[in-house]
Design an enzyme around this catalytic site. Structure first.
Site: not given
Lengths: 312, 312
Positions: B66-67, B271, B64, B62
């Site tokens: 941090d991905h 995570h 965000h 997705h």
């Protein structure tokens, strides 16, 4: 009274195990300036224990990814950690377009204000406060958009009162501010007492210049005359000067020539191509021309100590 | 015949000294799949000696930061290093918008083709070749755009010929392909020889599922039934379940419930919120429900070994 540079990334376009791509932090009397922001700069800030929450100004030399890919991550981390104060970003105006495009698509925002300042292609004062000025100046890299060097210069401080002398001459308190500015004192009897008998000159102001990415141009020395500490990219050795020219970069020898021409006091080399696992030859090549040259490595700290200067 | 997972980042939104943000590499019979790509993922690939040039497929769960904040840097490095082959990216279609916007503003391009595959909000086969399939399935996170889990499953291989038996029954060479597919053999005299007398069943196919970032939903287990290795986010402990719910994340206990419900064989937790310097309590909480649970740390490698299975 610190004037201290921390190297966060001394490599060039591809980060290696030992050298991250371009980023540095300059502490000028507790103003923390971030200079360039490669990917993983936030990691380096944390690794080298830089108080990154004190960074309020970020200067991006140009829009090649190895100079700004870490910016969104760093700004996001600050947002997640609840920053409230403004962050000022000095960069090619297209960086603002890129960031706003991304934030709009992601329907996302930071919890603190970002203030963009677009860099130009001319020498320009871009930041000033009570103790420091920052000037940008144009370099020569691969494309026509702004590619800037930065000069950080302490403002000259006021002269210091010699308390024994002002007491001896009975200089009134109201005149102290003028003494600090350098004015002579005239006694009630009309005698002129030279300022230099009543005050001490301030320490020389300190300065740091950051020059990357660029072809070598002798005229750039005009922007950084007499600088205390000069960082100049040395992507290649002089043996690879053709490669430097083709990629709009400089050699270590050229960096040294610029330091000499500018009358710099100390030269730092960085932005090394990943082809050199050992950069000793680049250091030797530079020192042949400019002996006070040093190699940057990630984590290095270079201080310009404040000097006292006695004088009349 | 490897089926091996390397953890590149086991942390959550803010990278820490010990845990980078989300990224993993899965090697399925020498196909290297990159799963999420946080900032500094290219650094982690290099640090853990992953043959990153073999990565041809990148799956982004997705949008965000941090991905995916490490994606441009990684793709740029590959370009600078002269990559020629296609790179396939499976992500929310807005990632393509973001990347194309940035490349357009920078007037920049990669030297190899990027092929985007837009993820949807339904369970979908998104990749297939001779030996593996990849399926995406919808999760439940903070916004309505696609947030996907991924299931990587080896295809069932053919049965193995028992050479002694086919020689004894004089099975013609031309029939071998049908034996491998599971067909019985009928002799010229009309006798039916059961396939299981002439072949050995293939080893069970292996599978791995990646679930992050998401609220806990029991029904997700339907997408990953019987999976060998399940990675499920455990951002919070059960004591912080309210925080998990408010931020659309899961607790370690909930991850374990999903593993149990799915009949998974092994559960990995990751995570983790940066608030937990020690994640032992999360591990204990999960193991109470699902004993075969392990914590991920950066650099960990988890292999699902190929099994031989004798049978008729």
């Amino acid at each position: 009274m610190k004037f201290e540079l921390t190297i966060l990334g001394s490599g060039s376009s591809v980060p290696t195990a030992n050298r991250n791509s371009a980023a540095q932090v300059l502490n000028v009397l507790e103003r923390y300036f971030l200079i360039d922001c490669a990917e993983a700069t936030q990691h380096q800030l944390r690794r080298f224990r830089v108080p990154y929450n004190k960074i309020n100004h970020i200067f991006i030399s140009h829009l090649h990814g190895d100079h700004f890919f870490g910016l969104m991550g760093f700004l996001s981390t600050l947002s997640l950690q609840g920053r409230r104060g403004e962050m000022h970003i000095y960069a090619d105006s297209r960086l603002q377009e890129i960031m706003e495009c991304q934030m709009k698509i992601m329907r996302s925002r930071f919890v603190y204000p970002i203030v963009f300042h677009a860099l130009s292609r001319r020498e320009e004062l871009i930041y000033e406060d009570k103790v420091v000025t920052v000037t940008s100046f144009p370099l020569k890299h691969r494309y026509e958009a702004p590619v800037c060097g930065f000069l950080f210069r302490e403002k000259e401080r006021e002269r210091t009162i010699r308390k024994d002398m002002v007491a001896a001459w009975k200089v009134p308190v109201a005149f102290m501010q003028y003494l600090k500015m350098g004015k002579d004192y005239v006694t009630p009897e009309g005698e002129v007492i030279a300022n230099k008998r009543l005050t001490v000159a301030p320490p020389p102001s300190r300065s740091y210049a950051y020059i990357t990415d660029t072809l070598f141009r002798e005229r750039f020395s005009g922007y950084v005359q007499g600088v205390d500490l000069l960082y100049h990219e040395a992507t290649y050795s002089k043996e690879d000067e053709v490669l430097a020219r083709e990629s709009y970069h400089s050699t270590a020898e050229q960096a040294a020539k610029l330091a000499e021409s500018a009358g710099a006091k100390k030269l730092l080399l960085g932005h090394f191509s990943a082809r050199y696992s050992d950069v000793t030859e680049l250091l030797s090549e530079a020192r042949t021309i400019f002996p006070n040259t040093f190699i940057c490595s990630d984590g290095d700290v270079f201080e310009i100590p404040a000097q006292k200067r006695e004088g009349y």
